[in-house]
Design an enzyme around this catalytic site. Structure first.
Site, PDB file in Angstrom:
ATOM      1  CB  CYS A  18      53.409  42.593  33.174  1.00 36.11           C
ATOM      2  SG  CYS A  18      51.971  43.001  34.437  1.00 36.11           S
ATOM      3  N   GLY A  19      51.681  40.174  31.838  1.00 39.97           N
ATOM      4  CA  GLY A  19      50.718  39.111  31.888  1.00 39.97           C
ATOM      5  C   GLY A  19      50.877  38.033  32.704  1.00 39.97           C
TER       6      GLY A  19
END
Length: 273
Positions: free
Chosen positions: A114-115
């Protein structure tokens, strides 16, 4: 085998030959993080150093700044089909009032890749950086920088057996000594484990240190480095444009493509002596 790895039978093809044998895989399991008993987020991670992971996550979200802000960490009841504790739920008890976490800007469920993104998140990071990395006087000679990837690689024991984990390493910026190395299926989790170790050891802020990550340097990793007070973030692969923008704005030195005797310095090149 530990919970960091799992064994599965695999058909191996080598030219015209084929064999069946057990293969070691990097483990990936969900970890639910609770804050004061309330669900905060779920992340997919490689089991191991979970308290470091949670502590580092809270630093990266701007919820805690030092070990004094964290009263306790404990595993909660979470059982599998046989009634055994899965150790996949950790509750963190903070001291005092806590600010709105950066995770409010994203969905509850995150993945091992994720980011964060968006201008609102950049603004949130800027307001929650309490250790101004731009003022850090650290300078690092190129020769010391070039030596770091091999030192981190030598500490990647689980990668040797699985080939499927990212790594993060914290180095003394003056001696090049590897202080802490962590592995995980997620780059951001590996960094959280390093930062959480530093918080629990009473080392924050990480002035005068270098953080090295396998793979690329994303915006999120730059954010985590800045919130921990790290003045120099290096990656063996490329940075993203938003990571460079954030590093430049905060005065953090961002190095990419650190391989062999070469590197690209994207921001604050004055720190490379």
């Amino acid at each position: 085998m530990t919970r960091a790895t799992a064994r599965r039978r695999v058909l191996r093809l080598r030219g015209d030959g084929r064999t069946t044998r057990p293969d070691a895989l990097a483990a990936e399991e969900p970890l639910e993080i609770r804050l004061g008993g309330e669900p905060l987020t779920v992340t997919m991670r490689t089991p191991g150093q979970d308290f470091d992971l949670v502590a580092g996550f809270l630093v990266g979200e701007g919820i805690v700044r030092t070990g004094e802000d964290l009263a306790a960490l404990r595993y909660c009841a979470g059982t599998d089909e046989n009634g055994a504790n899965t150790y996949n739920v950790v509750d963190a008890t903070p001291r005092g009032a806590r600010p709105l976490p950066l995770s409010a800007h994203r969905t509850l469920l995150t993945t091992s890749a994720c980011g964060l993104c968006g201008r609102d998140t950049v603004d949130a990071v800027r307001t929650q950086v309490h250790h101004p990395v731009g003022d850090d006087p650290l300078t690092v000679p190129p020769a010391l920088l070039y030596a770091l990837p091999d030192r981190l690689r030598a500490a990647q024991r689980t990668f040797d057996s699985t080939g499927g984990l990212h790594a993060a390493g914290l180095f003394d910026g003056r001696s090049g000594e590897l202080l802490c190395a962590r592995e995980d299926v997620g780059r951001h989790n590996a960094v959280d484990k390093v930062v959480g170790w530093a918080l629990r050891e009473g080392r924050l802020p990480l002035t005068g240190h270098v953080l090295l990550v396998s793979g690329r340097a994303s915006f999120e990793l730059t954010q985590k480095a800045a919130l921990a007070g790290v003045p120099l973030l290096a990656a063996v692969s490329a940075p993203s444009s938003l990571a460079v923008d954030l590093a430049e704005e905060l005065g953090l030195t961002l190095v990419g493509f650190l391989r062999g005797e070469g590197a690209n310095v994207y921001t604050r090149p004055d720190r490379i002596a």
